[in-house]
Design an enzyme around this catalytic site. Structure first.
Site, short mmCIF file in Angstrom:
data_model
loop_
_atom_site.label_atom_id
_atom_site.label_comp_id
_atom_site.label_asym_id
_atom_site.label_seq_id
_atom_site.Cartn_x
_atom_site.Cartn_y
_atom_site.Cartn_z
N PHE A 24 0.79 -1.22 0.00
CA PHE A 24 0.00 0.00 0.00
C PHE A 24 0.83 1.28 0.00
O PHE A 24 0.28 2.36 -0.08
CB PHE A 24 -0.93 0.03 1.23
CG PHE A 24 -1.88 -1.12 1.29
CD1 PHE A 24 -2.99 -1.17 0.47
CD2 PHE A 24 -1.66 -2.16 2.17
CE1 PHE A 24 -3.87 -2.23 0.52
CE2 PHE A 24 -2.54 -3.24 2.23
CZ PHE A 24 -3.64 -3.27 1.40
N LYS A 66 6.95 8.28 3.77
CA LYS A 66 6.13 7.20 3.22
C LYS A 66 4.92 7.77 2.52
O LYS A 66 4.19 8.58 3.08
CB LYS A 66 5.69 6.29 4.36
CG LYS A 66 4.75 5.20 3.91
CD LYS A 66 4.56 4.17 4.97
CE LYS A 66 3.50 4.61 5.95
NZ LYS A 66 3.29 3.57 6.97
N ASP A 78 -1.89 -4.69 7.16
CA ASP A 78 -0.89 -5.37 6.35
C ASP A 78 0.32 -5.66 7.23
O ASP A 78 1.18 -4.83 7.40
CB ASP A 78 -0.49 -4.46 5.17
CG ASP A 78 0.43 -5.17 4.18
OD1 ASP A 78 0.53 -6.41 4.25
OD2 ASP A 78 1.05 -4.49 3.35
#
Ligand SMILES: *[C@@H]1O[C@H](CO)[C@@H](O)[C@H](O)[C@H]1NC(C)=O
Ligand SMILES: *[C@@H]1O[C@H](CO)[C@@H](O)[C@H](O)[C@H]1NC(C)=O
Ligand SMILES: *[C@@H]1O[C@H](CO)[C@@H](O)[C@H](O)[C@H]1NC(C)=O
Ligand SMILES: *[C@@H]1O[C@H](CO)[C@@H](O)[C@H](O)[C@H]1NC(C)=O
Length: 968
Positions: A704, A721, A820
């Protein structure tokens, strides 16, 4: 928040608050002086001091109130009366450790022994490794103790003698490291009702425990998961009060004694995973209370006695050597819910008389023949039907379509004939349909494509034919489709691209033709088009399948050049191009991709050359077009245009797969989350946006997110990020909410969690800032680096650190779940200090808003707990499963998925027999020493518990942590 501080309370409210407060205060003072007598108050005060020095700093026992009876974890009775006394202490999960300070721990037990009114003592879930000698020898004060819970500690060595605790009714010593045999330790416990020794390392026979008939009061006896051996003694049937007898997962051998089964009150009998032989005693059918009987994974032989299930709810006789026919009354008693006879030598037909209460029926791996009874259609509660691996040779009865709760239908590997009945299209709950390896024929009825919950469809190795209908896109949740080895023809419908949960597509060995349409970008495990009649060039859009691991195009008629775009498949490990008519020069693939090209006469298969042919050719085409335009526009302009187009062209080709934009993203909002002034002055948002617009700064891509390294004007670097909003199910009105969520996450503090320092929002993305402590991900350390193999002590501290991080996140007032969790989202500050990353995802991505199943939104392949396909709910136990997979990677050194098989499933299948477990450990580290090996085996036990298929059976994270501590 501040706004509310200015609201003033009206006077009467303040007054009455004060009034009540006063009353409570006075009441409290009176109560505290009227309760415990001075001896006990003294003991409790000393106990609190001792205990706090034995616990970790994060879990002090709060003893601020002067009255010990009001402390948490303490129960007095009778309550608030002048002769109240301490009756119950619960020190579960306090972080008590006896190894750090043995004199304190002796003191602790001495103090407890002084509380002669104590009835219940719970010390579970700590790190108590030894009990002081004096506890067994001199503790005379606890003869009134009724229950003692020492489970989930690290107790090792042989068991002491419990003769001083004559009043014990319940003793739980499960999940420790106790060794040695049972001899007379419990003989004097004449009131014992419940004894649990499960999950230790005890050996020897149970002759003295069950043979002498000494503790005949026992109601529950759990000895599972040890290494007890020998026969089950005859005298066991003297225990007439037993309701639960669990002897599973030991090495008991011999046959069951005569008279076994004369237990008038027995409710649960578990004998699974031993070496028991002989017959299943018919006498068991006479126990009217017995509702659950499991004897799976033994060597029982002979036939199944008739009437066995007369009173039962659950029967498991799987993986034995039982033969003969299934008794005609075995499956019919109305109270019967679940029957598992998998993996025996049963023959004959499936009885037609079936209980309507059945929700699970597993008869796979036998020699059953004849038909599938039509009466199955009457089982409206049936959820799991598994008849695979037999010799059934009928058609599939259309009545199965009436089992509207069916979620799993496995009829694979039989001799079934005919077509798929269209009535199966009624099974709206069906998640898995396995019909592979039969003699089925005809086309796939369109009704099948209405199975809106279906996730796996396996029709491979049959004689199906016809075209694949474009209606296939109705299978909205389909993740694995296997049509290999049939006679399907025609082209692949372009609607296949709408299956946006598909991770595996197997179409090999059919008669499919035409060109290959665009494929869903969700494909991960494999795209197999081999041995068909596909022609034309390999479409370059296959290069957009950025998560695809295996691409097999072999044995077709593909021609032309291999598109350069395939080299951009970032996850690719295997590319099979053999036996086509490909030509030109093979583009250069990264070294970790195994490219197989034989059987293409005109393909120049250098895999080390320049490999730029495609690019050059296209560029020269471009030059021609531009030259023509140029003829009209004049030479000066050509030069400029050429320069521009070229620069762009090469830039694109270089960086396809990594999104690029020439201009830094426009900042909509930028905020600090941290209060640390060093970071606040160092971070420069616009400088960071410049850094992220340069693809050379990418350090990592996960499912992602993309990570960048951003250098700040003052010289320090941060990790930035990027989250993509665009295609994910981001809740609306997100920007403001997102800021709030991040600020709450920013306040978390655990050294094992990556906590954001700041964030920037742009129109279509969000960027989060972290300290740049990034040595690499655990994935890179485990699976990418061949030279530096992590040794066991690093792996163990990584396991502990991740467990600590997760325990912390799950323990927050508002628990943080991970969407995740994989080795790619674990970052290493050093080879012993892991940090759990991507903690904000479940706040950003809302799986319930997604069109697909949760399993395709949540997590990475190999880490997704099986129930996500059914439940659509992110859970803590789901996280525990993913953590179990990480443990397995640390233990085996294997990636989460290899050759299409998930590591968790592989490990589970390998480890049903304990003597095989050692073989799955990573030999590069397990060889180090005997000690390392035994520690790894203990951690393996934890890992296997975490990946249990049943979410309810998985331990909570804090149990996992304590089990890991104890594995040392
Ligand atoms: C306090 O109570 C305990 C238990 O009820 C008793 O054994 C002890 O003798 C008492 N001590 C005093 C000083 O009364
Ligand atoms: C300890 O308990 C008291 C009263 O029960 C409470 O007011 C106080 O906040 C607690 N302290 C801590 C550190 O939890
Ligand atoms: C002992 O403690 C463990 C962990 O807290 C718990 O799961 C178990 O049920 C307890 N045993 C008994 C007999 O209550
Ligand atoms: C389908 O069944 C075959 C044969 O059992 C098996 O090899 C294959 O892995 C299965 N395909 C999927 C997608 O599960």
């Amino acid at each position: 928040m501040e706004r509310y501080a200015h609201i003033s309370f009206p006077f009467p409210i303040i007054f009455s608050c004060f009034f009540f407060f006063t009353i409570f205060f006075i009441h409290g003072l009176l109560a505290s002086s009227s309760q415990l007598n001075q001896t006990q108050v003294e003991i409790m005060r000393n106990l609190s001091k001792t205990l706090n020095s034995l616990t970790g700093s994060n879990s002090e026992w709060n003893t601020t109130n002067p009255d010990p009876c009001s402390w948490e974890r303490v129960t007095c009775s009778p309550q608030s009366s002048p002769d109240a006394a301490v009756t119950q202490l619960s020190f579960s999960g306090l972080g008590l450790s006896t190894t750090k300070n043995s004199s304190f721990s002796t003191l602790l037990f001495d103090l407890i022994c002084g509380l002669n009114t104590l009835e219940h003592l719970d010390l579970s879930l700590n790190s108590i490794t030894t009990l002081p000698e004096s506890f067994f020898a001199d503790c005379v004060g606890l003869s009134g103790l009724k229950s003692l819970n020492l489970s989930y500690n690290g107790l090792d060595g042989a068991l002491g003698n419990f003769s001083n605790f004559a009043g014990l009714e319940t003793l739980d010593l499960s999940f420790n490291h106790l060794t040695g045999p049972v001899h007379n330790q419990f003989d004097s416990l004449s009131r014992l009702k419940s004894l649990n020794l499960s999950s230790n390392r005890m050996v020897g026979t149970v002759q003295s425990l069950l043979g002498g008939g000494k503790v005949l009061t026992l109601e529950e006896l759990v000895l599972s998961s040890n290494n007890f051996s020998g026969n089950i003694p005859n005298s066991v049937s003297e225990y007439a009060n037993l309701t639960l007898l669990d002897l599973s997962q030991n090495s008991f051998n011999g046959s069951l004694p005569n008279g076994f089964g004369e237990f008038p009150k027995l409710e649960t009998l578990l004998l699974s995973s031993n070496n028991l032989v002989g017959d299943i005693p018919a006498s068991l059918s006479g126990i009217a209370t017995l509702s659950r009987f499991a004897a799976n994974e033994n060597k029982f032989s002979g036939t199944i006695p008739g009437g066995l299930t007369k009173y039962m709810r659950i029967l498991d006789l799987s993986y034995n050597q039982l033969g003969g026919e299934i008794p005609s009354d075995l499956l019919s008693p109305p109270s019967l819910e679940s029957v598992d006879l998998t993996g025996n030598h049963l023959e004959g037909a499936i009885p037609a008389n079936l209980s309507q209460g059945l929700y699970r029926l597993r008869l796979g791996g036998n020699l059953l023949n004849g038909t599938i009874p039509e009466a199955i259609g009457l089982l409206s509660g049936l959820k799991y039907l598994e008849l695979e691996g037999n010799k059934l040779d009928s058609g599939i009865p259309s009545q199965i379509g009436d089992c509207e709760n069916l979620t799993l239908l496995n009829l694979a590997d039989n001799r079934l004939r005919g077509g798929i009945p269209k009535e199966l299209g009624n099974l709206r709950q069906l998640v898995e349909l396995e019909l592979q390896m039969n003699n089925l024929s005809g086309g796939i009825p369109n009704e099948i494509f209405q199975l809106s919950s279906l996730s796996t469809l396996n029709l491979s190795r049959n004689s199906f034919s016809g075209e694949i209908s474009s209606a296939i896109s109705g299978l909205k949740k389909l993740t694995n489709l296997d049509l290999n080895d049939n006679m399907f023809f025609g082209s692949i419908p372009s609607s296949i691209n709408n299956l946006n949960n598909l991770i595996e597509l197997q179409l090999g060995n059919n008669n499919l033709s035409g060109t290959v349409p665009p494929m869903p970008s969700s494909l991960t495990i494999a795209l197999n088009l081999s041995s068909n009649l596909f022609g034309g060039s390999i479409p370059s859009y296959l290069g957009s399948l950025s998560e695809l691991e295996v691409l097999d195009l072999s044995h077709n008629n593909f021609s032309g050049e291999v598109p350069n775009s395939l080299t951009k498949l970032q996850s690719l490990t295997l590319l099979v191009l053999s036996y086509n008519r490909l030509s030109g020069v093979l583009p250069q693939f990264p070294p970790y991709v195994n490219v197989i090209t034989n059987g293409n006469v005109d393909l120049i298969g250098t895999n080390d050359g320049t490999g730029t042919v495609t690019k050059k050719k296209r560029s020269s085409l471009m030059i021609i077009i531009l030259a023509i335009i140029g003829a009209f526009l004049g030479l000066g302009l050509i030069a400029a245009v050429l320069l521009y187009v070229f620069s762009k062209r090469f830039y694109r080709v270089e960086d396809e797969g990594i999104e690029i934009s020439e201009n830094p993203p426009q900042i909509v909002d930028g905020c600090f989350v941290t209060s640390n002034s060093i970071h606040r002055s160092a971070i420069d948002f616009s400088k960071a946006m410049e850094a992220v617009s340069d693809p050379r700064n990418v350090t990592l891509k996960t499912r992602f997110c993309t990570y960048y390294k951003a250098a700040m004007p003052n010289g320090t670097s941060y990790s930035v990020k990027k989250l993509n909003w665009s295609d994910k199910s981001v809740p609306s009105g997100t920007h403001e909410k997102f800021g709030q969520e991040l600020e709450s996450l920013g306040r978390l503090s655990s050294s094992n969690v990556m906590v954001p320092l700041a964030y920037v929002l742009t129109e279509d993305s969000a960027y989060l800032f972290y300290e740049n402590a990034h040595e690499g991900t655990l994935f890179e350390f485990l699976h990418r680096s061949k030279e530096n193999i992590l040794d066991w002590s690093s792996r163990y501290s990584i396991a502990l650190g991740v467990a600590q991080g997760l325990t912390f996140l799950h323990g927050c007032a508002q628990p943080v779940l991970l969407l995740d969790l994989s080795t790619l989202t674990i970052h290493l500050k050093s080879t012993t200090e892991p940090q759990v990353g991507d903690i904000e995802l479940c706040k950003v991505i809302d799986p319930s808003k997604s069109t697909g199943s949760l399993s395709t939104v949540a997590g990475s392949v190999g880490y997704i707990p099986p129930e996500y396909a059914y439940t659509m709910r992110l859970t803590m136990s789901g996280n525990v499963y993913s953590f179990g997979v990480i443990l397995l990677e640390l233990l085996t050194g294997k990636p989460p998925v290899s050759e299409g098989v998930e590591l968790a499933k592989w490990a589970l299948s390998y480890s049903t027999r304990r003597d095989q477990r050692e073989q799955i450990l990573d030999p590069r580290v397990s060889k180090a020493s005997l000690g390392v090996r035994s520690q790894m085996l203990s951690v393996l036990k934890v890992a296997l518990a975490c990946v249990n298929l049943s979410p309810e059976a998985r331990p909570k994270m804090r149990h996992v942590l304590s089990m890991l501590f104890n594995a040392k």
